[in-house]
Design an enzyme around this catalytic site. Sequence first.
Site, PDB file in Angstrom:
ATOM      1  N   GLU A 198       7.601  26.981  33.095  1.00 36.17           N
ATOM      2  CA  GLU A 198       7.512  27.936  31.985  1.00 36.17           C
ATOM      3  C   GLU A 198       7.173  29.352  32.442  1.00 36.17           C
ATOM      4  OE1 GLU A 198       6.210  24.916  31.979  1.00 36.17           O
ATOM      5  OE2 GLU A 198       6.702  23.880  30.117  1.00 36.17           O
ATOM      6  N   PHE A 209      -2.854  14.572  22.631  1.00 34.13           N
ATOM      7  CA  PHE A 209      -2.041  14.679  23.830  1.00 34.13           C
ATOM      8  C   PHE A 209      -1.270  16.007  23.812  1.00 34.13           C
ATOM      9  CE2 PHE A 209       2.077  13.897  26.010  1.00 34.13           C
ATOM     10  CZ  PHE A 209       1.567  13.840  27.305  1.00 34.13           C
ATOM     11  N   GLN A 210      -1.335  16.709  24.912  1.00 34.14           N
ATOM     12  CA  GLN A 210      -0.697  18.024  25.073  1.00 34.14           C
ATOM     13  C   GLN A 210      -1.131  19.019  24.001  1.00 34.14           C
ATOM     14  OE1 GLN A 210       3.587  17.459  25.777  1.00 34.14           O
ATOM     15  NE2 GLN A 210       3.140  17.369  27.969  1.00 34.14           N
ATOM     16  N   LYS A 250       4.092  20.670  14.953  1.00 30.39           N
ATOM     17  CA  LYS A 250       5.284  19.842  14.829  1.00 30.39           C
ATOM     18  C   LYS A 250       5.586  19.483  13.372  1.00 30.39           C
ATOM     19  CE  LYS A 250       7.650  16.112  17.242  1.00 30.39           C
ATOM     20  NZ  LYS A 250       7.570  15.016  18.222  1.00 30.39           N
ATOM     21  N   MET A 307       0.605  43.114  52.366  1.00 31.49           N
ATOM     22  CA  MET A 307      -0.347  44.043  51.763  1.00 31.49           C
ATOM     23  C   MET A 307      -1.775  43.544  51.951  1.00 31.49           C
ATOM     24  SD  MET A 307      -0.253  46.999  50.463  1.00 31.49           S
ATOM     25  CE  MET A 307       1.075  47.572  49.410  1.00 31.49           C
TER      26      MET A 307
END
Lengths: 587, 184
Positions: free
Chosen positions: A52, A114-115, A164, A483
């Site tokens: 993502e 969940f999630q 959902k 760097m």
Amino acid sequence: MAEKMTGAEMVIRALQDQGVEHIFGYPGGAALPIYDAMFQQDKVQHILVRHEQGAGHMAEGYARSTGKPGVVLVTSGPGVTNVVTPLTDALMDSVPLVVISAQVATTLIGSDAFQECDTVGITRSCTKHNYLVKRIEDLPRVLHEAFFVAMSGRPGPVLVDIPKDVQFAMGTYQGPGEVSMHKSYKPHREADIRAIEAAVDLMLKAERPVFYTGGGVINSGPRASERLRELASLTGFPVTSTLMGLGSFPGSDPQWLGMLGMHGTYEANMAMHDCDVMICIGARFDDRITGRIDAFSPASTKIHVDIDPSSISKNVVVDLPIIGDCGWVLEEMVRIWRSKTNESRAEALKPWWKEIESWRAKNSLGFTNSSTIIKPQHAIRRLYEGTKGREVYVTTEVGQHQMWAAQHFPFDLPNRWMTSGGLGTMGYGLPAAIGVQVAHPDALVIDIAGEASVQMTMQEMSTAAQYGLPVKIFILNNERMGMVRQWQDLLHGGRYAHSYSESLPDFVKLAEAYGAHGIRCENPDDLDEAIAEMVNIDKPVLFDCLVEKHENCLPMIPSGKPHNEMILPDFKEDIGDIIDAKGRQLV
Amino acid sequence: MNAHLLPTGSPYFTAAETQIPERHTLSVLVDNEPGILARVVGLFTARGYNIDSLTVSETEHEKGLSRITVVTVATPKVLLQIKLQLERLVPVHKVHDLTAEGKALERELALVKVAGTGEHRVETLRLADAFRAQVVDATTESFVFEITGKPSKIDSFIALMVPLGLLEVVRTGLAAISRGPEGM
């Protein structure tokens, strides 16, 4: 025309009505209804990413190269936490994103389902605004509002979290014109005309003026860049820009001083330090620009044009604030300047330009080239020469290669340069390049990368391969986090704690494994030919350019020093003795 | 050897702070939507601003508006930033610096529980009367007083109650409104 549909269908419909053509995303349990609705249409094309974070940076590249919002779709929980970095990046660099995130059903929120994660809580401080939509009745309004908030005023990322059950719920869809305007959020484009007149009066009298421009000019749209060019040519003033503003003024113009700031040119920084009138347009006096604040441009009257009132006098106190859209203000400045004078200011500015030329003569971007080892600066200059005349878009990762690209790869047009400025996100460039390529399928899109940064989001090569996006990943491979290594030389006695890349992959084989094309080049004599090979192949390319390992990125304003105490490339002493105790605390 | 670790003041070389911090009361008109308080408080913590007092309640139900009164201590430069940063929040309608705009009316309410017997009870009631504190609950061993006023008045009352058996205090935080005919 009230149409009944599910929440998931509303999401897709709203995207269509907002003119969205591409969306970057990754499915998951809570997002399935939206994915199902997307599957049943073909107006919005979905690009399946590999992580993502990649989706977020792709959307950023897409947005910055087109001026349109970048749109992301992720699932709940890890889908959201993975997109936090691009959200923060977009907030820092004022990139318009609309991120749709799925959430567990409203009945499960707060149950550690969940999630499940506290999406609006986590993203509150890294978005311009965010929403949790608990009622289907609110969904159409919130979706359209999200685009409005992301795109208007100072652009930024907006997240819409949709549980959902709301995705499944039936409701009445309303189009963009049918929802009520926002009650409290009313950004203003137009500035106080008296302030602009006062600014022009200051500019007319200036003897040592400088335009200090930033990403705001690019965000304001291509017209702002045109007006900046017009104003510069009318006034004859020198122009410098921040990292984010490169391209708004042509890099080939004689009035161009190069980038300013920590790794800016000597002439740009000296002009900033010694000017009598500074006209800051769409930049924010960030610490990379100002260096030591108490010694920043001590003798100048400062004019600051910005659409965000909170940017005014945040870091540096300015004398004349002008709050409004850069493009609008530039247009008015041109008009008012014309109404006040027809005469050229060339004669009055002659001594100033003479001084600038003497700084320019220092050739602060110079470097000692080599016939046996590829110097990174040389590689970028050859890349520029080898791609001239094409429609080129450049993205970068973060580090030395990024600064070298900003110094040695000039741009003549806005929206051609995509880099992570504020947040400094390693791993930005590869996915951003993919996003740019999606928006400009026929253009040449190059990610100037470092071998360390590029491995942070390397998995997106698979996305490039899947969608046939021929991005060119030009890796300046010095087997170092260059760097970090440079700062360890500056501050930590050259003790290179974990700043070298061991067990590097074979980038040529890696490219082949992804179904892309791999090129390795280590001899300066082969460079031009290898670049031509990269440019001409219609495939994603990983170009492993083996460069000098211990090159320092110069010039540099060491931390804690003012603009007129730069380290120039001809610096011969020990770089570790420059910064004092106070400067060591800085980043 | 560790000289670079010694504190040397602000690392960003800002000019020495010449401004003196001031206590200001800000009134913030916001949409009464979920998360608005978290947004405002989060802004203060994220940018390192102080909150001395914070009061939130819906004030105009039909319009869905709430008023947040926040008391902060900051230099004039930071105060301006606080105001501008608050105004940048999408659900914020207006921010007024009541202190800067003139002498605002400031009131706070406290409930004060004092336990004791005998002489102490008489003294407690006499002081409460002087402060116009109302008895809202009484037992043979305790009182709960309701007192309204400027925070300094409440501070004084609480200080006087300590030797008389002060048990606990709750305070609402400051509510403030500008004087005169103008609204926010």
